[in-house]
Scaffold this motif. Structure first.
Motif, PDB file in Angstrom:
ATOM      1  N   ARG A 321       0.817  -1.205   0.000  1.00  0.00           N
ATOM      2  CA  ARG A 321       0.000   0.000   0.000  1.00  0.00           C
ATOM      3  C   ARG A 321       0.856   1.262   0.000  1.00  0.00           C
ATOM      4  NH1 ARG A 321      -4.884  -1.754   4.224  1.00  0.00           N
ATOM      5  NH2 ARG A 321      -5.992  -3.113   2.730  1.00  0.00           N
ATOM      6  N   GLU A 324       1.933   1.841  -3.509  1.00  0.00           N
ATOM      7  CA  GLU A 324       0.844   2.341  -4.340  1.00  0.00           C
ATOM      8  C   GLU A 324       0.612   3.834  -4.111  1.00  0.00           C
ATOM      9  OE1 GLU A 324      -3.796   1.251  -5.511  1.00  0.00           O
ATOM     10  OE2 GLU A 324      -2.824   0.232  -3.832  1.00  0.00           O
ATOM     11  N   HIS A 325       0.608   4.238  -2.847  1.00  0.00           N
ATOM     12  CA  HIS A 325       0.428   5.657  -2.545  1.00  0.00           C
ATOM     13  C   HIS A 325       1.596   6.492  -3.051  1.00  0.00           C
ATOM     14  CE1 HIS A 325      -3.250   5.403  -0.255  1.00  0.00           C
ATOM     15  NE2 HIS A 325      -2.754   4.468   0.536  1.00  0.00           N
ATOM     16  N   THR A 334      -4.018  10.805  -6.293  1.00  0.00           N
ATOM     17  CA  THR A 334      -4.446  10.302  -4.997  1.00  0.00           C
ATOM     18  C   THR A 334      -5.105   8.943  -5.172  1.00  0.00           C
ATOM     19  OG1 THR A 334      -4.832  12.519  -4.136  1.00  0.00           O
ATOM     20  CG2 THR A 334      -5.920  10.712  -2.985  1.00  0.00           C
ATOM     21  N   VAL A 335      -4.695   7.976  -4.371  1.00  0.00           N
ATOM     22  CA  VAL A 335      -5.338   6.662  -4.387  1.00  0.00           C
ATOM     23  C   VAL A 335      -6.630   6.757  -3.571  1.00  0.00           C
ATOM     24  CG1 VAL A 335      -5.156   4.255  -3.680  1.00  0.00           C
ATOM     25  CG2 VAL A 335      -3.151   5.437  -4.620  1.00  0.00           C
ATOM     26  N   THR A 336      -7.737   6.462  -4.177  1.00  0.00           N
ATOM     27  CA  THR A 336      -9.024   6.528  -3.467  1.00  0.00           C
ATOM     28  C   THR A 336      -9.609   5.153  -3.174  1.00  0.00           C
ATOM     29  OG1 THR A 336     -10.175   6.748  -5.585  1.00  0.00           O
ATOM     30  CG2 THR A 336      -9.591   8.789  -4.423  1.00  0.00           C
ATOM     31  N   ASN A 337      -9.162   4.135  -3.890  1.00  0.00           N
ATOM     32  CA  ASN A 337      -9.556   2.756  -3.615  1.00  0.00           C
ATOM     33  C   ASN A 337      -8.305   1.895  -3.655  1.00  0.00           C
ATOM     34  OD1 ASN A 337     -12.674   2.459  -3.492  1.00  0.00           O
ATOM     35  ND2 ASN A 337     -12.299   3.833  -5.224  1.00  0.00           N
ATOM     36  N   ILE A 338      -7.971   1.295  -2.522  1.00  0.00           N
ATOM     37  CA  ILE A 338      -6.711   0.579  -2.406  1.00  0.00           C
ATOM     38  C   ILE A 338      -6.738  -0.702  -3.228  1.00  0.00           C
ATOM     39  CG2 ILE A 338      -7.221  -0.901  -0.401  1.00  0.00           C
ATOM     40  CD1 ILE A 338      -4.105   1.325  -0.814  1.00  0.00           C
ATOM     41  N   GLY A 339      -5.595  -1.058  -3.814  1.00  0.00           N
ATOM     42  CA  GLY A 339      -5.533  -2.233  -4.671  1.00  0.00           C
ATOM     43  C   GLY A 339      -5.442  -3.541  -3.920  1.00  0.00           C
ATOM     44  N   ARG A 341      -6.178  -5.926  -0.924  1.00  0.00           N
ATOM     45  CA  ARG A 341      -7.181  -6.053   0.112  1.00  0.00           C
ATOM     46  C   ARG A 341      -6.730  -7.053   1.180  1.00  0.00           C
ATOM     47  NH1 ARG A 341     -10.590  -1.957  -0.945  1.00  0.00           N
ATOM     48  NH2 ARG A 341     -12.230  -3.057   0.208  1.00  0.00           N
ATOM     49  N   ASN A 390     -15.315  -7.261  10.181  1.00  0.00           N
ATOM     50  CA  ASN A 390     -14.719  -7.598   8.888  1.00  0.00           C
ATOM     51  C   ASN A 390     -13.730  -8.731   9.150  1.00  0.00           C
ATOM     52  OD1 ASN A 390     -13.059  -7.804   6.624  1.00  0.00           O
ATOM     53  ND2 ASN A 390     -12.892  -5.605   6.303  1.00  0.00           N
TER      54      ASN A 390
END
Length: 479
Positions: A321, A324-325, A334-339, A341, A390
């Protein structure tokens, strides 16, 4: 509480069951029925024998046993000794200087403690990347410990002190395999060696030996200063890359090398704590994902880290993560949905490991017909174990080894109520104390202390950390 009787059915009742199947199904307040070695049923309202042994999973998470595809168990007796080492210092201590002092009983001690440590943390299958097997007597000791503990294991046979084309082709190795490796699903075999990039490719003989033995190869690939793209190219050009090959770390590789791994169907074992600390290269999950290369997780060695896959999942999430950022920020995005999970790293630590080892239809999933390698994560005394909103996120980022309540391997309860079953831990303690005393006295007090930050010798160690070849790679500062 009554003890489980041999042959008695087991029902794990009322937990959140994390199947880790192809669709990653979750079952709430569900039961898992185990009869003998196999999972027979999963769900609510399933039929259960009247005399089944019950395990209360209410409020807990039932998941497949975790699978570590790369752990140097023999080094567990040196737990934490190299906490501040670089990778080069690790090479110096273990390969060039003091690793040769390990006796068979020291391999046994490390393996015994390491295998127990794995079960305690819910790791039901461990690849013992055993590259300290200087003789077959050392290998006998390694297997003795694995069998004694009783987890599911793969002996990745290796010897860092001799060339792989020598030990892998020896009659002694074949005799040992015939005597000690049953291939019964509880103890498997790999050959563990690295490819230096020598253009003459002397490792060919070791690959040919592995093929004759029916053993997959596991190799440290893409390790800065040790193995690089030339290693991958030589393997590919000589037809030595197969779907069974496991590439450990797989960092500092070019796009071309990742394409070769992907094209031949191999998988990668990512040890994110190791790669981040030691400098093999930036943890590679982000690159592997881009190239569609299957991933499993591993912890490498207790010489540095706590050897559990909770740590591996967190380190992998953090590094992937962060990358990615950072890449987004460099492009003013800007990353708005993380790759990556949480369910991905849980799958890599279970089903991913099973598939890497050719056990994808045997373990790594909770479903009827699979072997009953099962972990119950539950701790009613811990404030971090509720609420469980979760489940995948809870396993990856909230739970820890202290929350592993129950562990089954092949239908046998090896941990229950947060305690390992049996008396092996006392033997492990005594064996490890003997190893530490022997090593400290053999090296001497000053060398023992200095070993925690060993000096780098005036040699080609940065080019070639291995003793078995004179070849100097150009991956760091010139041939």
């Amino acid at each position: 509480m009554n003890e489980h009787r041999e042959g008695q059915a087991i029902v794990i009742r009322g937990g959140t069951v994390m199947s880790v199947n192809a669709t990653r199904d979750l079952f709430t307040k569900a039961d898992v029925l185990v009869i003998g070695e196999e999972i027979v049923a999963v769900g609510t309202g399933i039929g259960v024998p009247d005399d089944a042994y019950e395990i209360d999973a209410s409020g807990g998470i039932v998941m497949p046993g975790m699978i570590d595809t790369h752990r140097h168990l023999w080094q567990t007796a040196m737990r934490g000794y190299g906490a501040d080492w670089t990778l080069t210092q690790y090479f110096v201590w273990n390969y060039l200087e003091h690793g040769k002092h390990f006796r068979p009983q020291d391999i046994y001690a490390g393996n015994l403690l390491g295998a127990l440590e794995a079960l305690d943390a819910g790791v039901t299958t461990t690849v013992d990347w055993s590259h300290g097997l200087q003789t077959t007597d050392h290998a006998e000791a390694a297997v003795d410990a694995l069998v004694e503990v009783g987890g599911r294991s793969v002996l990745a046979y290796g010897n860092i002190h001799r060339a792989p084309w020598e030990w892998a082709t020896s009659p002694e190795l074949r005799s040992f395999i015939e005597r000690r490796i049953p291939r019964d699903g509880m103890l498997g075999l790999q050959l563990a060696f690295d490819v230096t990039g020598d253009p003459s490719f002397p490792e060919r003989a070791a690959f040919e030996a592995a093929k004759e033995l029916g053993a997959a190869v596991t190799t440290h690939a893409g390790v800065w200063g040790a193995t690089d793209d030339n290693s991958i190219r030589l393997m590919y050009e000589n037809g030595c890359m197969t779907p069974e090959t496991v590439y450990v770390h797989a960092a500092t590789l070019s796009t071309d090398s990742y394409h070769r791994i992907a094209a031949t169907g191999g998988s990668a074992s990512v040890s994110s704590e190791s790669e981040s600390t030691c400098g093999q290269g930036y943890p590679s999950s982000w690159e592997l994902r881009r190239h569609g290369i299957p991933i499993s997780l591993s912890m490498d060695t207790s010489v540095w880290w706590s050897a559990d896959l909770f740590s591996a999942m967190r380190a992998t999430l953090a590094s992937d993560r962060a990358r990615e950022h950072q890449l987004a920020h460099e492009n003013s995005e800007t990353v708005t949905n993380i790759g990556l999970r949480c369910e991905d790293v849980v799958a890599w630590s279970t089903r991913g490991g099973a598939e890497a080892l050719g056990l994808g239809s045997v373990v790594g999933t909770i479903a009827p017909g699979f072997k009953s390698d099962i972990v119950l994560i539950k701790n009613d005394s811990s404030p971090t174990m509720f609420p469980v909103l979760n489940p995948y996120g809870h396993v990856a980022l909230q739970a820890q080894r202290a929350d592993v309540d129950t562990v089954l391997v092949n239908g046998r309860i090896v941990k229950q109520n947060h305690r390992l079953v049996g008396s092996t831990l006392a033997r492990a303690r005594a064996a490890v104390e003997g190893t530490v005393e022997y090593l400290e006295s053999t090296l001497g007090p000053s060398v023992w202390r200095e070993g925690m930050s060993p000096a780098i010798p005036d040699s080609k160690v940065l080019d070639n950390p291995y003793m078995y070849t004179e070849y100097a790679a150009s991956s760091t500062h010139g041939a």
